[in-house]
Write a protein that holds these residues in place. Structure first.
Motif, PDB file in Angstrom:
ATOM      1  N   SER A 131      -6.567   2.344  -7.675  1.00 12.31           N
ATOM      2  CA  SER A 131      -5.519   3.235  -8.169  1.00 12.31           C
ATOM      3  C   SER A 131      -4.985   4.096  -7.030  1.00 12.31           C
ATOM      4  CB  SER A 131      -6.053   4.143  -9.279  1.00 12.31           C
ATOM      5  OG  SER A 131      -6.917   5.132  -8.732  1.00 12.31           O
ATOM      6  N   ARG A 132      -3.845   4.716  -7.259  1.00 14.15           N
ATOM      7  CA  ARG A 132      -3.276   5.618  -6.258  1.00 14.15           C
ATOM      8  C   ARG A 132      -4.240   6.767  -5.993  1.00 14.15           C
ATOM      9  NH1 ARG A 132      -1.087  10.438  -5.657  1.00 14.15           N
ATOM     10  NH2 ARG A 132       0.544  10.728  -4.102  1.00 14.15           N
ATOM     11  N   VAL A 169       0.847  -1.199   0.000  1.00 14.08           N
ATOM     12  CA  VAL A 169       0.000   0.000   0.000  1.00 14.08           C
ATOM     13  C   VAL A 169       0.878   1.242   0.000  1.00 14.08           C
ATOM     14  CG1 VAL A 169      -1.687   1.326   1.334  1.00 14.08           C
ATOM     15  CG2 VAL A 169      -1.956  -1.149   1.065  1.00 14.08           C
ATOM     16  N   ARG A 170       1.922   1.242   0.817  1.00 12.39           N
ATOM     17  CA  ARG A 170       2.842   2.382   0.880  1.00 12.39           C
ATOM     18  C   ARG A 170       3.542   2.579  -0.462  1.00 12.39           C
ATOM     19  NH1 ARG A 170       2.539   6.461   3.604  1.00 12.39           N
ATOM     20  NH2 ARG A 170       2.205   5.269   5.476  1.00 12.39           N
ATOM     21  N   GLU A 171       3.930   1.475  -1.115  1.00 15.77           N
ATOM     22  CA  GLU A 171       4.571   1.562  -2.433  1.00 15.77           C
ATOM     23  C   GLU A 171       3.655   2.259  -3.427  1.00 15.77           C
ATOM     24  OE1 GLU A 171       6.197  -1.340  -6.021  1.00 15.77           O
ATOM     25  OE2 GLU A 171       5.872  -2.203  -4.036  1.00 15.77           O
ATOM     26  N   LEU A 172       2.375   1.917  -3.394  1.00 15.64           N
ATOM     27  CA  LEU A 172       1.421   2.564  -4.303  1.00 15.64           C
ATOM     28  C   LEU A 172       1.282   4.048  -3.966  1.00 15.64           C
ATOM     29  CD1 LEU A 172      -0.597   2.506  -6.602  1.00 15.64           C
ATOM     30  CD2 LEU A 172      -2.308   1.659  -4.985  1.00 15.64           C
ATOM     31  N   LEU A 173       1.167   4.366  -2.690  1.00 18.90           N
ATOM     32  CA  LEU A 173       1.025   5.767  -2.289  1.00 18.90           C
ATOM     33  C   LEU A 173       2.270   6.587  -2.621  1.00 18.90           C
ATOM     34  CD1 LEU A 173      -0.771   5.297   1.116  1.00 18.90           C
ATOM     35  CD2 LEU A 173      -1.728   6.376  -0.934  1.00 18.90           C
ATOM     36  N   ASP A 215      -7.972   9.677  -2.429  1.00 15.51           N
ATOM     37  CA  ASP A 215      -9.338  10.176  -2.191  1.00 15.51           C
ATOM     38  C   ASP A 215      -9.946   9.522  -0.953  1.00 15.51           C
ATOM     39  OD1 ASP A 215      -9.226  11.826  -4.392  1.00 15.51           O
ATOM     40  OD2 ASP A 215     -10.433  10.512  -5.673  1.00 15.51           O
ATOM     41  N   ARG A 216      -9.737   8.230  -0.837  1.00 15.79           N
ATOM     42  CA  ARG A 216     -10.307   7.475   0.287  1.00 15.79           C
ATOM     43  C   ARG A 216      -9.683   7.890   1.618  1.00 15.79           C
ATOM     44  NH1 ARG A 216     -10.669   0.890   0.367  1.00 15.79           N
ATOM     45  NH2 ARG A 216     -11.535   0.686   2.446  1.00 15.79           N
ATOM     46  N   LEU A 217      -8.365   8.109   1.596  1.00 16.26           N
ATOM     47  CA  LEU A 217      -7.647   8.448   2.819  1.00 16.26           C
ATOM     48  C   LEU A 217      -7.679   9.935   3.134  1.00 16.26           C
ATOM     49  CD1 LEU A 217      -4.532   6.190   2.264  1.00 16.26           C
ATOM     50  CD2 LEU A 217      -6.287   5.878   4.016  1.00 16.26           C
ATOM     51  N   GLY A 218      -7.876  10.766   2.111  1.00 17.62           N
ATOM     52  CA  GLY A 218      -7.873  12.208   2.303  1.00 17.62           C
ATOM     53  C   GLY A 218      -6.482  12.805   2.329  1.00 17.62           C
ATOM     54  N   THR A 219      -5.458  11.983   2.106  1.00 21.14           N
ATOM     55  CA  THR A 219      -4.080  12.451   2.123  1.00 21.14           C
ATOM     56  C   THR A 219      -3.189  11.433   1.412  1.00 21.14           C
ATOM     57  OG1 THR A 219      -2.210  13.100   3.524  1.00 21.14           O
ATOM     58  CG2 THR A 219      -3.655  11.377   4.379  1.00 21.14           C
ATOM     59  N   SER A 220      -2.042  11.911   0.906  1.00 16.69           N
ATOM     60  CA  SER A 220      -1.087  10.970   0.315  1.00 16.69           C
ATOM     61  C   SER A 220      -0.041  10.553   1.355  1.00 16.69           C
ATOM     62  CB  SER A 220      -0.405  11.600  -0.902  1.00 16.69           C
ATOM     63  OG  SER A 220       0.294  12.770  -0.513  1.00 16.69           O
ATOM     64  N   ALA A 221      -0.167  11.081   2.593  1.00 15.24           N
ATOM     65  CA  ALA A 221       0.760  10.736   3.672  1.00 15.24           C
ATOM     66  C   ALA A 221      -0.031  10.292   4.906  1.00 15.24           C
ATOM     67  CB  ALA A 221       1.642  11.925   3.998  1.00 15.24           C
ATOM     68  N   PRO A 222      -0.714   9.155   4.826  1.00 16.36           N
ATOM     69  CA  PRO A 222      -1.535   8.693   5.954  1.00 16.36           C
ATOM     70  C   PRO A 222      -0.686   8.160   7.098  1.00 16.36           C
ATOM     71  CG  PRO A 222      -1.493   7.038   4.255  1.00 16.36           C
ATOM     72  CD  PRO A 222      -0.765   8.232   3.703  1.00 16.36           C
ATOM     73  N   THR A 223      -1.315   8.035   8.243  1.00 16.65           N
ATOM     74  CA  THR A 223      -0.645   7.468   9.413  1.00 16.65           C
ATOM     75  C   THR A 223      -0.380   5.978   9.178  1.00 16.65           C
ATOM     76  OG1 THR A 223      -2.709   6.805  10.480  1.00 16.65           O
ATOM     77  CG2 THR A 223      -1.899   9.063  10.921  1.00 16.65           C
TER      78      THR A 223
END
Length: 83
Positions: A49-50, A8-12, A55-63
């Motif tokens: 998709s990324r 998941v991190r690789e995709l983000l 969109d789902r997380l609201g950020t590209s740098a989630p916890t």
């Protein structure tokens, strides 16, 4: 099939919003836009998709916790596809 936090991190971490987590030959992989159009990925099922993740997380740098929960959710969804 392993869908873990690292995947998941690789995709983000990709820069293209159209990069995607795909399912292919029993494996989860990350593919960029050019790869998705190649013969190598013909027949792969796009899971998310990324851009959809952001969109789902609201950020590209989630916890780390959000990434862990997302990975678990994706594993669950894939598991249900095989049921």
């Amino acid at each position: 099939m392993v869908i873990d936090e690292a995947l998941v991190r690789e995709l983000l971490d990709r820069t293209e919003d159209t990069a995607a987590l795909v399912l292919m030959e029993g494996r989860a992989r990350i593919a960029g836009p050019a790869e998705l159009d190649s013969d190598t990925f013909r027949g792969a099922a796009v899971l998310v998709s990324r851009g959809e993740l952001v969109d789902r997380l609201g950020t590209s740098a989630p916890t780390p916790q959000a990434v862990q929960q997302l990975a678990a959710s994706l594993r669950d969804a894939v598991g249900k596809l095989g049921a």
